[in-house]
Design a protein around this motif. Structure first.
Motif, short mmCIF file in Angstrom:
data_model
loop_
_atom_site.label_atom_id
_atom_site.label_comp_id
_atom_site.label_asym_id
_atom_site.label_seq_id
_atom_site.Cartn_x
_atom_site.Cartn_y
_atom_site.Cartn_z
N TYR A 1 0.73 -1.13 0.04
CA TYR A 1 0.08 -0.12 0.13
C TYR A 1 0.85 1.05 -0.11
O TYR A 1 0.46 2.14 -0.78
CB TYR A 1 -1.00 0.09 1.12
N LYS B 1 -0.64 0.61 -6.58
CA LYS B 1 -0.96 0.40 -5.13
C LYS B 1 -2.31 -0.48 -5.11
O LYS B 1 -2.96 -0.03 -5.88
CB LYS B 1 -0.91 1.53 -4.52
N THR C 1 -3.83 1.21 7.01
CA THR C 1 -3.98 1.84 5.66
C THR C 1 -5.58 2.39 5.41
O THR C 1 -5.69 3.14 4.66
CB THR C 1 -3.79 0.79 4.71
#
Length: 340
Positions: A147, A157, A189
């Protein structure tokens, strides 16, 4: 209903509204951009899948040009229906190829979303051996790195986390590790967790794990939920905040219609995602048959309309819900929330 009328419907929806930059983001293979709830999504599809297994898969064995020539006509069909987002649900060690996805996105203009994560269903056939030795924290670090820094030494990503489990309760230890790693990755994330699950029996242990780790079920997509035979479990999952993905429309129709109408009658349409689980190019097969990505528009939509579905309700399924489900943002449980 004629296709001309259906195409007119999408025009009337009024795509392309302006958005403020502080809104949540969607990440596709070409970068990030603000959420737009007026775009049409296909929230669970496949372009390439290789079922040979983690120990044998060889990405260099397939040819990008061959695959692109095979699948592009099916993407061309989507232009009539103004599809903007295409979620490619193929995980690592099953044929995830982000450079291939980027090439198709460049050719078609469709925003293709790829994933990080691993697929444990089918008795962990697609799990590489090193996963048996590392912790959930170490595994999450690998996914977080994709990520933050890109997949396979590219700048591409992931836009969500894809895991898969066998339909058992309890889950085996490897699949428990996948769920824990997904929860840790989400907390770092904000990526949504989409888990190949099937019947609800395998859902509840996953939700228990992520809740114990402080992650809200609002971050979780119950993939292949159409396989659940007791519709009452949809009410339970929706009450918890879980997204319910009825994503087998490339394969059958009537069962999905019944479940979508159940969701409408019971006021949970705002937690439903629909898609085809269609495609896909399999490099292990000589003769390729690609299932099209259009049944929702050509078959499902007219039948829902004949059952009293409104255009706004269809927009909820095709635009509003997926844009919310895949929006990047950490979704924690309140500190005082009891885990049951």
């Amino acid at each position: 209903m004629k296709l001309k009328y259906l195409a007119l419907f999408f025009i009337v929806l009024g795509y392309g509204c302006s958005l403020k930059t502080q809104q949540p983001l969607i990440q596709d293979v070409k970068g990030v951009h603000p959420v737009d709830t007026n775009q049409i999504w296909l929230s669970h599809e496949h372009i390439l899948v290789d079922f040979i297994g983690a120990d044998s898969i060889q990405p260099q064995s397939w040819n990008h040009d061959t695959i692109i020539n095979k699948v592009i006509p099916y993407f061309e069909e989507l232009k009539e229906f103004r599809v903007k987002y295409f979620v490619d649900a193929t995980p690592n060690f099953l044929g995830r190829d982000v450079l291939l996805l980027e090439k198709i996105a460049n050719k078609t203009g469709i925003r293709i979303i790829t994933n990080t994560g691993l697929y444990g269903a089918r008795n962990n056939k697609y799990i590489p051996k090193y996963i048996h030795e590392i912790t959930a924290k170490n595994l999450a670090e690998k996914w977080i790195n994709e990520y933050e820094n890109g997949i396979d030494k590219t700048s591409i990503k992931p836009g969500f986390i894809k895991i898969g489990v066998d339909n058992t309760n309890p889950l085996d230890t490897i699949q428990q590790k996948l769920v824990k790693a997904a929860a840790l990755t989400h907390l770092k994330t904000g990526l949504t967790i989409a888990s190949h699950t099937g019947e609800g029996k395998g859902l509840w242990p996953q939700l228990k794990i992520i809740k114990e780790m402080g992650v809200s079920p609002e971050s979780f997509i119950w993939v292949h939920a159409y396989q659940e035979n007791n519709n009452e479990n949809y009410l339970k999952a929706a009450e918890m905040g879980c997204w319910i993905s009825l994503d087998g429309l490339g394969w059958e129709l009537e069962k999905h219609i019944e479940k979508i109408l159940f969701a409408k009658r019971n006021g949970i349409l705002d937690k439903i995602l629909i898609s085809h689980d269609s495609g896909w190019y399999d490099p292990q097969k000589e003769n390729q048959t690609i299932k099209p990505y259009t049944n929702i528009f050509k078959e499902l939509y007219p039948k829902l309309k004949s059952n009293g579905f409104t255009d706004d309700e269809f927009k909820l399924l095709m635009s509003v819900n997926p844009s919310k489900a895949f929006a990047i943002g950490v979704r924690k449980l309140p500190l005082d929330k009891n885990v049951k």
